[in-house]
Design a protein around this motif. Structure first.
Motif, PDB file in Angstrom:
ATOM      1  N   ASP A  77       0.829  -1.213   0.000  1.00 42.68           N
ATOM      2  CA  ASP A  77       0.000   0.000   0.000  1.00 42.68           C
ATOM      3  C   ASP A  77       0.859   1.256   0.000  1.00 42.68           C
TER       4      ASP A  77
ATOM      5  N   SER B  54       2.284   1.763  -3.419  1.00 38.99           N
ATOM      6  CA  SER B  54       1.269   2.319  -4.309  1.00 38.99           C
ATOM      7  C   SER B  54       1.152   3.833  -4.177  1.00 38.99           C
ATOM      8  N   ASP B  55       1.304   4.348  -2.959  1.00 41.65           N
ATOM      9  CA  ASP B  55       1.186   5.797  -2.722  1.00 41.65           C
ATOM     10  C   ASP B  55       2.246   6.609  -3.456  1.00 41.65           C
TER      11      ASP B  55
ATOM     12  N   LYS C  85       5.529  16.929  -2.571  1.00 39.54           N
ATOM     13  CA  LYS C  85       4.895  15.637  -2.867  1.00 39.54           C
ATOM     14  C   LYS C  85       5.267  15.189  -4.278  1.00 39.54           C
TER      15      LYS C  85
ATOM     16  N   LYS D 200       5.767  11.970  -7.126  1.00 35.86           N
ATOM     17  CA  LYS D 200       5.295  10.630  -7.493  1.00 35.86           C
ATOM     18  C   LYS D 200       6.058  10.153  -8.726  1.00 35.86           C
TER      19      LYS D 200
END
Length: 155
Positions: free
Chosen positions: A50, A53-54, A134, A136
């Motif tokens: 999990d 995935s973030d 942040k 990704k």
């Protein structure tokens, strides 16, 4: 009227100065990406799919095998097998980060190790800034090591 024009100009200059000073430096952004990559790698050691995935962007593309894997859901399904069991089958660590001058995209790369700690390849990832601080992953690719000999000069 002239006083109003001067006031608007001063406010515009002040707003521009605040906006410019609020943006982190390229070095600060590189540190953010390095920290994000290390935290991303820590998800493998922690066996936490999990959390993995973030770190993956919704429209990410991972080059895992013959065909590219597109989208977070598909990537998580492909990587699920790596997160099963008590021991991580491999690990990775960044040793290089570069950030575009715009501060919106970054590259990270470094060695990939097998479960015994031997280097078996290198990874290359592209990160996109989603919000302040942040990041990704949008592209990811690993290459195995080879003893390919000297390369011919490129023209």
């Amino acid at each position: 009227m002239r006083l109003l024009s001067i006031g608007v100009m001063v406010m515009s200059i002040l707003m521009l100065a605040v906006a410019t000073s609020a943006r982190p430096s390229n070095a600060d952004l590189a540190r953010q990406v390095m920290a994000a990559e290390r935290a991303f790698a820590a998800t493998m050691r922690a066996r936490d799919l999990d959390a993995f995935s973030d770190f993956v962007d919704q429209e990410a593309v991972f080059f895992s095998g013959v065909a590219p894997v597109r989208g977070r859901a598909a990537i998580v399904e492909v990587w699920r097998r790596y997160y099963q069991g008590p021991q991580a089958p491999f690990s990775w660590a960044p040793d290089r980060v570069e950030v575009l001058d715009s501060g919106t995209l970054a590259y990270s790369g470094g060695p990939v190790y097998d479960a015994a700690g031997r280097q078996v390849g290198r990874f290359n990832s592209i990160w996109r800034l989603q919000a302040p601080g942040k990041w990704k992953v949008v592209f990811d690719r690993a290459e195995g090591m080879c003893d390919c000999g000297p390369k011919a000069p490129m023209h």
